[in-house]
Design a protein around this motif. Structure first.
Motif, PDB file in Angstrom:
ATOM      1  N   GLY B  99       0.658  -1.492  -0.043  1.00  0.00           N
ATOM      2  CA  GLY B  99       0.038   0.164   0.068  1.00  0.00           C
ATOM      3  C   GLY B  99       0.826   1.371  -0.024  1.00  0.00           C
ATOM      4  N   VAL B 100       2.029   1.212   0.028  1.00  0.00           N
ATOM      5  CA  VAL B 100       3.117   2.502   0.213  1.00  0.00           C
ATOM      6  C   VAL B 100       2.861   3.276  -0.916  1.00  0.00           C
ATOM      7  CG1 VAL B 100       5.168   3.385   0.614  1.00  0.00           C
ATOM      8  CG2 VAL B 100       4.359   1.542   1.875  1.00  0.00           C
ATOM      9  N   SER B 101       3.011   2.718  -2.318  1.00  0.00           N
ATOM     10  CA  SER B 101       3.007   3.663  -3.264  1.00  0.00           C
ATOM     11  C   SER B 101       1.665   4.311  -3.718  1.00  0.00           C
ATOM     12  CB  SER B 101       3.387   2.746  -4.711  1.00  0.00           C
ATOM     13  OG  SER B 101       4.391   1.915  -4.415  1.00  0.00           O
ATOM     14  N   LEU B 102       0.833   3.429  -3.303  1.00  0.00           N
ATOM     15  CA  LEU B 102      -0.635   3.706  -3.665  1.00  0.00           C
ATOM     16  C   LEU B 102      -0.878   5.117  -2.553  1.00  0.00           C
ATOM     17  CD1 LEU B 102      -3.033   2.829  -5.319  1.00  0.00           C
ATOM     18  CD2 LEU B 102      -4.058   1.578  -3.345  1.00  0.00           C
ATOM     19  N   LEU B 103      -0.539   4.932  -1.274  1.00  0.00           N
ATOM     20  CA  LEU B 103      -0.616   6.093  -0.456  1.00  0.00           C
ATOM     21  C   LEU B 103       0.137   7.137  -0.815  1.00  0.00           C
ATOM     22  CD1 LEU B 103      -1.556   7.152   2.455  1.00  0.00           C
ATOM     23  CD2 LEU B 103       0.309   5.858   3.433  1.00  0.00           C
ATOM     24  N   ALA B 106      -1.696   9.089  -3.239  1.00  0.00           N
ATOM     25  CA  ALA B 106      -2.939   9.779  -2.654  1.00  0.00           C
ATOM     26  C   ALA B 106      -2.224  11.073  -1.854  1.00  0.00           C
ATOM     27  CB  ALA B 106      -3.593   8.644  -1.808  1.00  0.00           C
ATOM     28  N   LEU B 107      -1.218  10.761  -1.136  1.00  0.00           N
ATOM     29  CA  LEU B 107      -0.559  12.138  -0.616  1.00  0.00           C
ATOM     30  C   LEU B 107      -0.123  13.133  -1.498  1.00  0.00           C
ATOM     31  CD1 LEU B 107       0.985  10.037   2.562  1.00  0.00           C
ATOM     32  CD2 LEU B 107      -0.897  11.668   2.757  1.00  0.00           C
ATOM     33  N   ALA B 108       0.538  12.662  -2.516  1.00  0.00           N
ATOM     34  CA  ALA B 108       1.108  13.695  -3.559  1.00  0.00           C
ATOM     35  C   ALA B 108      -0.123  14.424  -4.325  1.00  0.00           C
ATOM     36  CB  ALA B 108       1.761  12.918  -4.604  1.00  0.00           C
TER      37      ALA B 108
END
Lengths: 382, 382
Positions: B99-103, B106-108
């Motif tokens: 989930g790190v890249s997906l998160l 989303a944060l970017a």
């Protein structure tokens, strides 16, 4: 079992020795642990008080000797009934310094300057302390390295002792008896939330200490997911009812489910349930010492095929779900003492899935059932 | 209440608007949330599946607009029944990238380069994701600052809405009815662990959804602590039995206890219990808008005096214990809508304490009871 639910002291001594051997290999001067199962693993400290998130708790496993507890004073009485000698406490919550200095001191005692301490930080872990305290701790110990535990905790905890397996087996037996009594409380017309409530009562009645986990679903020909809370919708003819429980006996979980049909199942549902049983048996047969978690996954996936639902099982013990994961990417080699769930799922249509789950232990000769394996779909009165 | 247990959408809209106003004041472009109550606060996402520690769950609250969920696919069906539009999922567990890249993406989307995102990191918080993933996330977003949430979550959650208070009140009423039935299951000769089990059944019988927390103790003239698991020692004449429950109704806890005497209490115990009731009433009287948490502490401490036991109460809501703490150092100003426990304790001798607890809500005009306040010590058959 002692009054506090702890195992014999030899069990904790052995665990500590095994951890210390692994630490030596990894060049770690100490382990720092912050979560309930990790701390209980070395201490036997068993309490439902972890439900309160307010206070941090710490355990330091040094390179030699017994672990050192650095805990809120409220836990001193219970921790002192265990095997540890060095129990350091503070009056938590302390808004100026909630255990950080005391912990830094304990770590400084165990880890020489330039040395490394290991903290679980990989998959399925978290650090149970405020990030601000974590930063303060690192600032307080500038000449110690804060590294990973190199999965030492995972690897140790993944293989259960006979005493641990006996507790999981008892938990499974309790749930098995409660499931067998489901027709007492579940039938057409009963709201799902009442069934959830009554099933937890059955679990307690059959000997559960508590029922931390109950999930399930009900719907015509299948349910939408396996994590939703129960609604007050009454069960109806044609519904498939699934209940999945993680009840606890002496600090150890079971985790398995049952699917029941309200009235006779449709041919589609009956066939799907048969395939789930077949997939579970395939997983059971594949789960032998030397096989990998992914081998067991593939054995089940080959039965449920493209309709399979995500992860097909996982480890089980002090937590409802533990490593390994039965997924293609998990190459954990199974060894005797590992406890697994086999959890194949099938998608029948939009918003209609069926998931079956059983619990097993890996023995020298292959898998053995811990849950009483279901062989058919029970039918409830409409 | 909706089928999933969520409040009306206006409640989540209001909460989000209040958070965003506070974020603007603090210069935060987004909040990143990882724990069950913080995520539920903005989404209504209610499930017992959090019992599984395997998968991380994320919610991003942007500066404007609705929160964005970044969650394991297993939660998509349930989350989609809520008010969010943007639900991003991945097949967790994913050993390469859980989930790190997906998160990060989303944060970017929400945080401009050079902007700051706020993460709860102060007292009573933790980050529910692996530290290794946390480090990877920061590496993936080198030009965003990872700051604190400036206690925005604490401050928002500390003041409950009428709908939240109603749920806590119902939870308290359920526990009150279960406590009133204690003489059915507790008397001299009954093992404490059987009483624990049966009391949980009473809680379910009276309408609890589940019983995440039950602690207690029993001993001659007092008990050793309030967090130990139940032993199989039978209750005996002269014992004080204490049961302290955190049962849940629609996602909200109660947290109060009862002390009962097996046979008539000694004069010492009776007097101690009277003082605890007196201390609780003093806390009730002091708990008015404008008073501080430490004022309430002092009002109770003045009654129990030097024999007082630690913290004398705390906040209550989606968690068994929440801010504020009734301790000298907590200068939180009480405002209408705060829900508190009053929990005075007395030490009678080595290994002999008595703790009493009730739940209240702060109204414009002062405190109101949520638990049915005990006024005397019940006596059980010997």
């Amino acid at each position: 079992m002692s009054a506090t639910g702890a195992f014999a002291v030899t069990e904790y001594r052995d665990r500590t020795a095994r951890a210390q051997a692994a630490m030596a290999e990894q060049g770690l001067a100490a382990l720092l642990l912050t979560t309930e199962p990790d701390i209980r693993y070395f201490t036997g400290f068993l309490t439902r008080f972890w439900e309160s998130p307010t206070r941090p708790w710490f355990l330091v496993v040094p390179a030699t000797g017994k672990p050192v507890a650095v805990i809120p004073a409220i836990g001193a009485h219970l921790m002192a009934q265990g095997w540890l000698d060095d129990i350091r406490t503070w009056a938590s919550p302390d808004y100026e310094d909630d255990g950080v200095s005391l912990l830094a001191e304990a770590l400084a005692d165990c880890v020489p300057a330039g040395g490394t301490l290991g903290v679980p930080q990989g998959r399925e872990t978290h650090l149970r302390m405020p990030l601000a305290s974590w930063a303060a701790l690192q600032t307080a110990l500038p000449d110690r390295h804060f590294g990973s535990d190199a999965y030492i905790l995972r690897d140790l905890r993944m293989v259960k002792s006979p005493a641990e397996i006996a507790r999981i087996e008892t938990a499974c037996a309790i749930a098995g008896r409660a499931f067998a009594r489901l027709p007492e409380i579940a039938r057409g017309g009963r709201p799902l939330d009442a069934v959830f409530r009554d099933f937890q009562r059955l679990c307690l009645d059959e000997g559960a200490d508590w029922v931390p986990y109950l999930a399930g679903g009900a719907g015509p020909g299948g349910y939408g997911d396996v994590i939703s809370p129960a609604t007050d919708t009454p069960l109806a003819a044609g519904d498939v009812l699934m209940l999945d429980t993680g009840l606890v006996h002496a600090g150890y979980f079971c985790d398995f489910d049952r699917n029941l049909s309200v009235g006779p199942p449709t041919a589609e549902v009956a066939r799907a349930h048969e395939r789930l049983i077949e997939a579970t048996r395939a997983g059971f047969d594949a789960a032998r010492p030397g096989a990998t978690a992914s081998d067991v996954f593939r054995s089940m996936a080959s039965v449920v095929g493209e309709t399979g639902v995500g992860r097909l099982g996982h480890g089980l013990g002090m937590q409802l779900t533990e490593p390994p994961s039965l997924i293609p990417a998990d190459d954990t080699v199974l060894t005797p003492g590992m406890v697994l769930t086999l959890e194949p799922g099938i998608t029948l249509g939009p918003g209609r899935i069926l998931v079956h789950e059983e619990d097993i232990v890996i023995r020298e000769t292959g898998a053995a059932w811990l849950s009483p394996p279901a062989d058919r779909m029970e039918v409830l009165e409409t």
